[in-house]
Design a protein around this motif. Structure first.
Motif, PDB file in Angstrom:
ATOM      1  N   MET A   1       0.845  -1.171   0.000  1.00  0.00           N
ATOM      2  CA  MET A   1       0.000   0.000   0.000  1.00  0.00           C
ATOM      3  C   MET A   1       0.894   1.239   0.000  1.00  0.00           C
ATOM      4  SD  MET A   1      -2.810   1.258   2.865  1.00  0.00           S
ATOM      5  CE  MET A   1      -3.889  -0.122   2.664  1.00  0.00           C
ATOM      6  N   SER A   2       0.605   2.145  -0.891  1.00  0.00           N
ATOM      7  CA  SER A   2       1.410   3.363  -0.952  1.00  0.00           C
ATOM      8  C   SER A   2       1.057   4.288   0.220  1.00  0.00           C
ATOM      9  CB  SER A   2       1.170   4.085  -2.267  1.00  0.00           C
ATOM     10  OG  SER A   2      -0.106   4.690  -2.266  1.00  0.00           O
ATOM     11  N   LEU A   3       1.937   5.203   0.484  1.00  0.00           N
ATOM     12  CA  LEU A   3       1.742   6.131   1.590  1.00  0.00           C
ATOM     13  C   LEU A   3       0.478   6.962   1.396  1.00  0.00           C
ATOM     14  CD1 LEU A   3       2.820   7.249   4.226  1.00  0.00           C
ATOM     15  CD2 LEU A   3       4.195   8.849   2.912  1.00  0.00           C
ATOM     16  N   SER A   4       0.261   7.444   0.180  1.00  0.00           N
ATOM     17  CA  SER A   4      -0.915   8.289  -0.058  1.00  0.00           C
ATOM     18  C   SER A   4      -2.217   7.507   0.096  1.00  0.00           C
ATOM     19  CB  SER A   4      -0.855   8.946  -1.432  1.00  0.00           C
ATOM     20  OG  SER A   4      -0.813   7.976  -2.450  1.00  0.00           O
ATOM     21  N   SER A   5      -2.243   6.248  -0.324  1.00  0.00           N
ATOM     22  CA  SER A   5      -3.466   5.463  -0.151  1.00  0.00           C
ATOM     23  C   SER A   5      -3.689   5.117   1.315  1.00  0.00           C
ATOM     24  CB  SER A   5      -3.450   4.201  -1.019  1.00  0.00           C
ATOM     25  OG  SER A   5      -2.396   3.347  -0.647  1.00  0.00           O
ATOM     26  N   HIS A   6      -2.598   4.942   2.062  1.00  0.00           N
ATOM     27  CA  HIS A   6      -2.715   4.695   3.499  1.00  0.00           C
ATOM     28  C   HIS A   6      -3.294   5.930   4.190  1.00  0.00           C
ATOM     29  CE1 HIS A   6      -1.948   2.953   7.391  1.00  0.00           C
ATOM     30  NE2 HIS A   6      -1.127   3.943   7.722  1.00  0.00           N
ATOM     31  N   LEU A  52       2.166  11.532   8.737  1.00  0.00           N
ATOM     32  CA  LEU A  52       2.434  10.909   7.434  1.00  0.00           C
ATOM     33  C   LEU A  52       2.461  11.943   6.311  1.00  0.00           C
ATOM     34  CD1 LEU A  52       0.294   7.664   7.759  1.00  0.00           C
ATOM     35  CD2 LEU A  52       2.792   7.841   7.807  1.00  0.00           C
ATOM     36  N   GLU A  53       1.561  12.931   6.386  1.00  0.00           N
ATOM     37  CA  GLU A  53       1.547  13.954   5.348  1.00  0.00           C
ATOM     38  C   GLU A  53       2.808  14.803   5.396  1.00  0.00           C
ATOM     39  OE1 GLU A  53      -3.152  14.653   4.388  1.00  0.00           O
ATOM     40  OE2 GLU A  53      -2.269  15.879   5.970  1.00  0.00           O
ATOM     41  N   ALA A  54       3.347  15.007   6.578  1.00  0.00           N
ATOM     42  CA  ALA A  54       4.592  15.765   6.706  1.00  0.00           C
ATOM     43  C   ALA A  54       5.768  14.987   6.130  1.00  0.00           C
ATOM     44  CB  ALA A  54       4.851  16.103   8.171  1.00  0.00           C
ATOM     45  N   ALA A  55       5.660  13.666   6.136  1.00  0.00           N
ATOM     46  CA  ALA A  55       6.738  12.817   5.619  1.00  0.00           C
ATOM     47  C   ALA A  55       6.707  12.697   4.103  1.00  0.00           C
ATOM     48  CB  ALA A  55       6.645  11.435   6.252  1.00  0.00           C
TER      49      ALA A  55
END
Length: 56
Positions: A1-6, A52-55
């Motif tokens: 799962m990609s970060l954006s979908s997570h 997560l968005e900051a990363a």
């Protein structure tokens, strides 16, 4: 799962919890402890989303 979908999945869970909190606050006899627990879960999700968005 990609970060954006997570992140998107976490946002959906956050929105669902928001709806549950609103419903419980309108319902007579709802437990304040249950509402408080849902709010804590929402806050944890929001913090995780922000992290997560900051990363990204």
């Amino acid at each position: 799962m990609s970060l954006s979908s997570h992140v998107e999945e976490l946002k959906k869970r956050h929105a669902t919890l928001s709806e549950q909190v609103e419903e419980m606050q309108r319902a007579p006899g709802s437990s304040d402890a249950e509402i408080a627990e849902l709010k804590k879960q929402k806050l944890r999700l929001k913090e995780e989303i922000s992290r997560l968005e900051a990363a990204e």
